[in-house]
Design an enzyme around this catalytic site. Structure first.
Site, PDB file in Angstrom:
ATOM      1  N   LEU A   1       1.368  -5.291   1.650  1.00 41.01           N
ATOM      2  CA  LEU A   1       0.936  -4.012   2.248  1.00 41.01           C
ATOM      3  C   LEU A   1       0.571  -4.160   3.717  1.00 41.01           C
ATOM      4  O   LEU A   1       0.685  -3.218   4.485  1.00 41.01           O
ATOM      5  CB  LEU A   1      -0.273  -3.457   1.494  1.00 41.01           C
TER       6      LEU A   1
ATOM      7  N   GLY B   1      -1.588  -6.839   6.893  1.00 38.02           N
ATOM      8  CA  GLY B   1      -2.612  -7.832   7.194  1.00 38.02           C
ATOM      9  C   GLY B   1      -3.415  -7.356   8.376  1.00 38.02           C
ATOM     10  O   GLY B   1      -2.871  -6.777   9.308  1.00 38.02           O
ATOM     11  N   GLY B   2      -4.692  -7.542   8.322  1.00 38.15           N
ATOM     12  CA  GLY B   2      -5.546  -7.157   9.439  1.00 38.15           C
ATOM     13  C   GLY B   2      -6.350  -8.354   9.874  1.00 38.15           C
ATOM     14  O   GLY B   2      -6.018  -9.498   9.549  1.00 38.15           O
TER      15      GLY B   2
ATOM     16  N   LYS C   1      -6.747  -8.019  -1.790  1.00 38.13           N
ATOM     17  CA  LYS C   1      -6.943  -8.516  -0.425  1.00 38.13           C
ATOM     18  C   LYS C   1      -7.415  -9.956  -0.481  1.00 38.13           C
ATOM     19  O   LYS C   1      -8.450 -10.259  -1.098  1.00 38.13           O
ATOM     20  CB  LYS C   1      -7.990  -7.653   0.261  1.00 38.13           C
TER      21      LYS C   1
ATOM     22  N   ASP D   1     -16.082   1.651  11.345  1.00 36.66           N
ATOM     23  CA  ASP D   1     -14.689   1.309  11.648  1.00 36.66           C
ATOM     24  C   ASP D   1     -13.745   2.377  11.105  1.00 36.66           C
ATOM     25  O   ASP D   1     -12.690   2.047  10.583  1.00 36.66           O
ATOM     26  CB  ASP D   1     -14.368  -0.064  11.049  1.00 36.66           C
TER      27      ASP D   1
HETATM   28  N1  LIG Z   1      -6.802  -0.136  -1.763  1.00 35.24           N
HETATM   29  C1  LIG Z   1      -5.790  -0.012  -0.915  1.00 35.24           C
HETATM   30  N2  LIG Z   1      -4.820   0.888  -1.158  1.00 35.24           N
HETATM   31  C2  LIG Z   1      -3.777   1.046  -0.317  1.00 35.24           C
HETATM   32  N3  LIG Z   1      -3.606   0.331   0.814  1.00 35.24           N
HETATM   33  C3  LIG Z   1      -4.538  -0.596   1.114  1.00 35.24           C
HETATM   34  C4  LIG Z   1      -5.679  -0.813   0.283  1.00 35.24           C
HETATM   35  N4  LIG Z   1      -6.430  -1.789   0.836  1.00 35.24           N
HETATM   36  C5  LIG Z   1      -5.801  -2.140   1.972  1.00 35.24           C
HETATM   37  N5  LIG Z   1      -4.667  -1.441   2.140  1.00 35.24           N
HETATM   38  C6  LIG Z   1      -3.715  -1.525   3.261  1.00 35.24           C
HETATM   39  O1  LIG Z   1      -3.465  -2.878   3.541  1.00 35.24           O
HETATM   40  C7  LIG Z   1      -3.292  -3.063   4.922  1.00 35.24           C
HETATM   41  C8  LIG Z   1      -4.137  -4.224   5.408  1.00 35.24           C
HETATM   42  O2  LIG Z   1      -5.494  -3.899   5.207  1.00 35.24           O
HETATM   43  P1  LIG Z   1      -6.646  -4.635   5.971  1.00 35.24           P
HETATM   44  O3  LIG Z   1      -7.911  -3.971   5.608  1.00 35.24           O
HETATM   45  O4  LIG Z   1      -6.566  -6.092   5.757  1.00 35.24           O
HETATM   46  O5  LIG Z   1      -6.245  -4.482   7.468  1.00 35.24           O
HETATM   47  P2  LIG Z   1      -6.423  -3.315   8.528  1.00 35.24           P
HETATM   48  O6  LIG Z   1      -7.465  -2.352   8.066  1.00 35.24           O
HETATM   49  O7  LIG Z   1      -5.069  -2.801   8.837  1.00 35.24           O
HETATM   50  O8  LIG Z   1      -6.902  -4.098   9.777  1.00 35.24           O
HETATM   51  P3  LIG Z   1      -8.362  -4.555  10.174  1.00 35.24           P
HETATM   52  O9  LIG Z   1      -8.998  -5.148   8.951  1.00 35.24           O
HETATM   53  O10 LIG Z   1      -8.104  -5.539  11.239  1.00 35.24           O
HETATM   54  O11 LIG Z   1      -9.070  -3.316  10.626  1.00 35.24           O
HETATM   55  C9  LIG Z   1      -3.642  -1.743   5.605  1.00 35.24           C
HETATM   56  O12 LIG Z   1      -2.448  -1.104   5.968  1.00 35.24           O
HETATM   57  C10 LIG Z   1      -4.331  -0.950   4.538  1.00 35.24           C
HETATM   58  O13 LIG Z   1      -4.065   0.425   4.656  1.00 35.24           O
END
Ligand SMILES: Nc1ncnc2c1ncn2[C@@H]1O[C@H](COP(=O)(O)OP(=O)(O)OP(=O)(O)O)[C@@H](O)[C@H]1O
Length: 425
Positions: free
Chosen positions: A78, A80-81, A104, A206
């Site tokens: 999906l 990575g952040g 995650k 955030d």
């Molecule tokens: N429960 C979930 N359902 C759908 N998509 C998800 C879910 N959790 C995370 N994601 C998706 O996974 C991706 C990565 O999430 P993550 O929180 O690691 O990074 P981010 O929010 O894009 O970046 P950062 O954490 O740097 O702000 C994102 O596109 C987020 O929308």
């Protein structure tokens, strides 16, 4: 029935296929991402804080431990952040229904004590928050034993496509996916979630399109509590890196203002609502200076009253610095947004949120009662938390102390009815 397609994540749109209300629904097609199919890997011995078995799977060269009982055949990446990588998969609920989840894998959770504390907060909040528009954890696990404890996985219900991707798709294809009713419904749900979050004395810190997910039916979920904190926490040295800059409030980026308050989240709501309307980020500054220019070009430079408050809470030098920037008059919002044909109510809503002085900005309670959201608002169905969440995380702790605490946190994780069952022998 939703129409789900599985193609590459960067390419695939989320497209509303029907008009939203009257039943507060907006059909959105949702995409899958890359599918990875592997040979069956072996189950490990029982291990980790909850003594479970795992299979190791590689997704984009990242190794994921998938617990027994989860579908490990088809894992979709999906994204990575900063704090981890997320994949999508399923498990069978007790009632036989398939539950789609996001897993995650946290990046270097024990890199330093601050990082460990963030993880602790996130896991706590994901157990405390119980609201339709807020993500909650279904499972938390680690495949490590305490001596080599380094990997943490958080499982949440899959909440749909990120709003960031929906907006990006609109821009890339020059199409308008989000119509006026979608904008209003998404904004309403965000405010509804925030009412609950703020009532628990928590600031999200955030809010941004990447942290909001939309289902095919346009149901919104706030994801990611990695940066959240409670207002009671003694940790009040509030640094400016806390939010993605474009959605950050001026008092967070440029001047300290009393204590950091939940009105900073409201600024983010204003930026998101405006972006939903126009399809473009409202204040996409390449650096903090350009960001400030963009903000003041639209919202005007600080008034004398605000300058006095800034001086009171900071210093005369800070006031001088702010006065040395190019001064701008606040623009007429109606004129500024006119090509997107917003309703008068939406303009008024944005006008009252995008206010430099946090003390004059609309609060979440005021926002939910604003005429712009009246079409969706059901005061009896807009729950508050009913209490302040005390995370008890203000004490300075060493990395190894956090390790012990988080190990116990995983061991004692409160499983929900919808959580996967841990197979017992
Ligand atoms: N429960 C979930 N359902 C759908 N998509 C998800 C879910 N959790 C995370 N994601 C998706 O996974 C991706 C990565 O999430 P993550 O929180 O690691 O990074 P981010 O929010 O894009 O970046 P950062 O954490 O740097 O702000 C994102 O596109 C987020 O929308």
């Amino acid at each position: 029935m939703s129409t789900r397609r599985h193609t590459d994540s960067e390419e695939e749109p989320a497209t509303p296929t029907s008009a939203p209300p009257p039943n507060k629904r907006c059909n959105m097609e949702e995409n899958g991402s890359e599918a990875f199919i592997f040979d069956e890997p072996k189950l490990s011995e029982k291990c980790g804080p909850t003594m479970r078995r795992f299979r190791e799977k590689q997704v984009r060269n990242i190794s994921f431990a998938i617990p027994e009982g989860y579908n490990y055949d088809k894992l979709e990446y999906l994204g990575g952040g900063t704090y981890g990588n997320v994949i999508k998969t399923t498990f069978k609920r007790e009632n036989g229904k398939e539950q789609t989840v996001a897993i995650k894998k946290l990046r270097e959770p024990f890199h330093d004590p601050q990082q460990a504390r963030k993880i602790y907060r996130e896991i706590e909040l994901l157990q405390l928050m119980r609201h339709d528009n807020i993500i909650c954890a279904l499972d938390v696990y680690s495949p490590n034993n305490f001596e080599n404890f380094k990997d943490i996985y958080i499982v949440t219900e899959y909440a749909g496509q990120s709003l960031f991707r929906v907006l990006k798709h609109q821009r890339d294809r020059s199409v308008q996916i989000l119509k006026a009713d979608h904008v209003k419904f998404i904004t309403y749900q965000l405010i509804r979630a925030l009412k609950y979050i703020h009532s628990a004395n928590v600031i999200h810190r955030d809010l941004k399109p990447g942290n909001l997910a939309l289902t095919d039916d346009c149901d919104l979920t706030v994801l990611d509590f990695g940066l959240a904190r409670t207002l009671e926490n003694a940790d009040t040295t509030l640094t400016t890196y806390v939010q993605t800059r474009w959605y950050r409030s001026p008092e967070v980026i440029y001047w300290k203002f009393g204590s950091y308050s939940n009105s900073a989240d409201m600024w983010s709501v204003g930026c998101i609502a405006a972006e939903l309307l126009t399809g473009e980020p409202l204040f996409p500054g390449d650096d903090a200076n350009l960001q400030y220019q963009r903000i003041t070009q639209l919202c005007g430079s600080p008034s004398e009253d605000l300058l006095n408050k800034i001086e009171r809470d900071n210093s005369a030098a800070m006031r001088q610095v702010i006065q040395s920037y190019k001064q701008h008059k606040r623009q007429d919002f109606k004129e500024y947004f006119k090509e997107h044909r917003p309703s008068e109510d939406l303009i008024d809503f944005l006008e009252k949120i995008l206010v430099l002085d946090p003390e004059r900005r609309l609060s979440v309670e005021e926002a939910i009662a604003h005429p712009y959201l009246a079409e969706f608002s059901l005061p009896d169905d807009e729950p508050s938390a009913g209490r302040h969440f005390d995370l008890n995380d203000g004490i300075m702790r060493t990395g190894s102390e956090w390790k012990k605490i988080i190990w116990e946190q995983i061991k004692n994780f409160q499983r929900l009815e919808t959580s996967p069952k841990v197979p017992q022998d």
